[in-house]
Design an enzyme around this catalytic site. Sequence first.
Site, mmCIF file in Angstrom:
data_model
loop_
_atom_site.group_PDB
_atom_site.id
_atom_site.type_symbol
_atom_site.label_atom_id
_atom_site.label_comp_id
_atom_site.label_asym_id
_atom_site.label_seq_id
_atom_site.Cartn_x
_atom_site.Cartn_y
_atom_site.Cartn_z
ATOM 1 N N HIS A 88 0.848 -1.207 0.000
ATOM 2 C CA HIS A 88 0.000 0.000 0.000
ATOM 3 C C HIS A 88 0.871 1.240 0.000
ATOM 4 O O HIS A 88 1.867 1.293 0.715
ATOM 5 C CB HIS A 88 -0.895 0.046 1.244
ATOM 6 N N LYS A 104 -1.171 -8.140 -4.334
ATOM 7 C CA LYS A 104 -2.059 -6.963 -4.237
ATOM 8 C C LYS A 104 -1.204 -5.697 -4.188
ATOM 9 O O LYS A 104 -0.291 -5.589 -3.356
ATOM 10 C CB LYS A 104 -2.947 -7.032 -2.993
ATOM 11 N N LYS A 132 -13.797 22.935 -22.138
ATOM 12 C CA LYS A 132 -14.500 22.968 -23.425
ATOM 13 C C LYS A 132 -13.744 23.761 -24.499
ATOM 14 O O LYS A 132 -13.872 23.477 -25.684
ATOM 15 C CB LYS A 132 -15.905 23.548 -23.243
ATOM 16 N N ASP A 137 -24.115 21.223 -27.199
ATOM 17 C CA ASP A 137 -24.847 22.080 -26.252
ATOM 18 C C ASP A 137 -25.939 22.887 -26.959
ATOM 19 O O ASP A 137 -27.067 22.991 -26.475
ATOM 20 C CB ASP A 137 -23.878 23.051 -25.552
ATOM 21 N N ALA A 152 -23.142 35.453 -21.893
ATOM 22 C CA ALA A 152 -22.268 35.421 -23.070
ATOM 23 C C ALA A 152 -21.052 34.549 -22.788
ATOM 24 O O ALA A 152 -19.960 34.795 -23.286
ATOM 25 C CB ALA A 152 -21.851 36.848 -23.450
ATOM 26 N N THR A 161 -21.329 41.754 -18.853
ATOM 27 C CA THR A 161 -20.204 42.384 -19.558
ATOM 28 C C THR A 161 -20.625 42.554 -21.017
ATOM 29 O O THR A 161 -20.622 41.593 -21.793
ATOM 30 C CB THR A 161 -18.946 41.486 -19.461
ATOM 31 N N GLN A 185 -28.621 17.338 -25.145
ATOM 32 C CA GLN A 185 -27.216 17.383 -25.589
ATOM 33 C C GLN A 185 -26.597 15.998 -25.433
ATOM 34 O O GLN A 185 -25.761 15.581 -26.240
ATOM 35 C CB GLN A 185 -26.420 18.499 -24.892
HETATM 36 P P1 NAP Z 1 -19.365 30.620 -18.265
HETATM 37 O O1 NAP Z 1 -18.687 30.434 -19.570
HETATM 38 O O2 NAP Z 1 -18.558 30.743 -17.046
HETATM 39 O O3 NAP Z 1 -20.331 31.903 -18.393
HETATM 40 C C1 NAP Z 1 -20.999 32.435 -17.297
HETATM 41 C C2 NAP Z 1 -21.974 33.523 -17.732
HETATM 42 O O4 NAP Z 1 -22.718 33.888 -16.575
HETATM 43 C C3 NAP Z 1 -21.312 34.791 -18.252
HETATM 44 O O5 NAP Z 1 -22.122 35.364 -19.234
HETATM 45 C C4 NAP Z 1 -21.274 35.678 -17.000
HETATM 46 O O6 NAP Z 1 -21.284 37.063 -17.264
HETATM 47 C C5 NAP Z 1 -22.603 35.305 -16.365
HETATM 48 N N1 NAP Z 1 -22.627 35.611 -14.950
HETATM 49 C C6 NAP Z 1 -21.950 34.938 -13.975
HETATM 50 N N2 NAP Z 1 -22.241 35.485 -12.783
HETATM 51 C C7 NAP Z 1 -23.101 36.531 -13.003
HETATM 52 C C8 NAP Z 1 -23.765 37.457 -12.170
HETATM 53 N N3 NAP Z 1 -23.610 37.429 -10.853
HETATM 54 N N4 NAP Z 1 -24.588 38.350 -12.739
HETATM 55 C C9 NAP Z 1 -24.772 38.355 -14.071
HETATM 56 N N5 NAP Z 1 -24.167 37.494 -14.917
HETATM 57 C C10 NAP Z 1 -23.346 36.604 -14.393
HETATM 58 O O7 NAP Z 1 -20.366 29.406 -17.988
HETATM 59 P P2 NAP Z 1 -21.086 28.466 -19.067
HETATM 60 O O8 NAP Z 1 -20.216 27.308 -19.383
HETATM 61 O O9 NAP Z 1 -21.619 29.299 -20.155
HETATM 62 O O10 NAP Z 1 -22.280 27.863 -18.171
HETATM 63 C C11 NAP Z 1 -23.337 28.697 -17.699
HETATM 64 C C12 NAP Z 1 -24.350 27.830 -16.950
HETATM 65 O O11 NAP Z 1 -24.961 26.909 -17.855
HETATM 66 C C13 NAP Z 1 -23.756 26.960 -15.848
HETATM 67 O O12 NAP Z 1 -24.633 26.974 -14.748
HETATM 68 C C14 NAP Z 1 -23.715 25.569 -16.458
HETATM 69 O O13 NAP Z 1 -23.819 24.545 -15.479
HETATM 70 C C15 NAP Z 1 -24.958 25.610 -17.335
HETATM 71 N N6 NAP Z 1 -24.916 24.642 -18.458
HETATM 72 C C16 NAP Z 1 -25.991 23.827 -18.593
HETATM 73 C C17 NAP Z 1 -26.014 22.930 -19.652
HETATM 74 C C18 NAP Z 1 -27.174 21.995 -19.788
HETATM 75 O O14 NAP Z 1 -27.078 21.015 -20.527
HETATM 76 N N7 NAP Z 1 -28.306 22.269 -19.157
HETATM 77 C C19 NAP Z 1 -24.959 22.877 -20.581
HETATM 78 C C20 NAP Z 1 -23.903 23.759 -20.418
HETATM 79 C C21 NAP Z 1 -23.900 24.654 -19.358
HETATM 80 P P3 NAP Z 1 -19.918 37.880 -17.535
HETATM 81 O O15 NAP Z 1 -19.570 37.596 -18.953
HETATM 82 O O16 NAP Z 1 -20.275 39.283 -17.273
HETATM 83 O O17 NAP Z 1 -18.912 37.328 -16.573
#
Ligand code: NAP
Length: 482
Positions: free
Chosen positions: A113, A138, A282, A318, A342, A366, A452
């Site tokens: 171990h 083991k 990603k 996605d 965004a 933003t 997705q």
């Molecule tokens: P990301 O690239 O980190 O983007 C985050 C986004 O949220 C940006 O536009 C950011 O704005 C905004 N944001 C974060 N905090 C904020 C606040 N306090 N007020 C206003 N805007 C805020 O994340 P992502 O990969 O796009 O994922 C976003 C969400 O989608 C996550 O919860 C993820 O789990 C979910 N998701 C779900 C699926 C599904 O299959 N259902 C698939 C993919 C992702 P700024 O640009 O101003 O920072």
Amino acid sequence: MICVSISEKTNDEAIKQIRAAEKIADAIEIRLDSIEEPDLNRLINSTKPIIATNRKKGEGGNFEGSEEERISLLIEAIKNGAEYADIELSSGKQAISKLIGEKGKARIIVSYHNFTETPESLDVIIDEISSTGCDIIKIAAFANDITDNIRMFEAAKKSGKNIIALCMGEKGEISRILYKKFGSILTYSIMEKGKETAPGQITIQLMKNLYRADKLNKETQILGTIGKPAKYSRSIFMFNPVYEKLKLNKVHLKFEVDNLAKFLSEIKKLKPAGFAVTTPYKEEVLKHLDEIDETAREIGAVNTIVVKDNKLIGYNTDGIGAKRAIQEKTVLEGKNIVIIGAGGAAKAVSYVLSKENCNLRILNRTVEKAKEIAKKAGCEYGSLNDLGNFDLLLNCTSVGMSPNESETPIEKKHLKGIVMDIVYKPIMTTLLKEAKEQRCETIDGISMLLHQGIEQYRLWMGIEPPIELMRESLWKSLSEKQ
Ligand code: NAP
């Protein structure tokens, strides 16, 4: 064989656990070192083979007596009918020989171990264990990196002996599940969370019912979700039950990856069929791929990899996942859609929706980032205050995601029409709750996750996905709160 490890303080508790374990396990390891005054006569009396283990301190055990007493207890266990006895390599040649000399019909496991790392010298250690004349080798070593599993796999393959080779810790989980692929004769698990006798053990229910570890073999094709953290991935619950129902010799795992380039190059040794890619890889993954599908290239992110002829081909599902989730509830044609956010997900969703006959507007905290992706999607953009008129509001930000469940990106009074949230942890976000209160139609993030995943399945398998089976599996796991 799947062996349940039992480590209880009293004989009565241990016997209770043994009775429960023999209903589901193939073998039972009794950790004698944890039981005060073990009653071997009562303990070693099971319908399943017993492995007697009496670990000393420093090897993850609790035995407090002398070395002589420790080995004597193992000999007594054999005399009481234990089918296996486990003795540590560090016990020394003399003690090991003594135990082997007294083994009778039992089989002796000599174990190594390492709770801090998976050493480079695995072959040397395996040879040293083998030279003791034991029946079973083991080797259990802590994985600091997911690729430590691959080194363990290669070392076990070379040994050509009866071996139990595994990596400990969260990053070693795959070696426990893939024990047959790794050439191990058994794997260890536990009856319930919190009863671990070594780091990284998972319950026998997950091992058998979810991963079907006992049904996997050397030919099993591996798929899995690459992430950091990967442990929250729901894909294991969406894909594994489908492989079981359709009798496909495949398994979906979680890959907790620290170094993406190293992982992608090493994992090829296991001939994987594909991967799902999640946060934070990603975008980074693009530079490690051999080919990238046009949609994924345009989006600038990949959430799916297909491995074909040893080549890694990247896709993004996605956007289409979100589109299909909307289409289950309504038509896109002619709709005014506001996308909030965004980030990575917003990029994928806006790109795919921009190909549909609907009007998009992208709003983000933003604004510069909204402008950038609006340019690609050929649509309007603005700040979170520019809500204006819409039929469908689509939250693509992470606002409202656990642990910040009380947050919402848009005030309740502005909600109308259809409201979709791609956040799925929790499923019923504050945004969706408030939308329902405003009598809006809602679409949750699980619908996008499902769709997705359906598209990922189509890419990996090249066949029509069993949509209802996947939906059922995903929802079942959510209701069971796994
Ligand atoms: P990301 O690239 O980190 O983007 C985050 C986004 O949220 C940006 O536009 C950011 O704005 C905004 N944001 C974060 N905090 C904020 C606040 N306090 N007020 C206003 N805007 C805020 O994340 P992502 O990969 O796009 O994922 C976003 C969400 O989608 C996550 O919860 C993820 O789990 C979910 N998701 C779900 C699926 C599904 O299959 N259902 C698939 C993919 C992702 P700024 O640009 O101003 O920072």
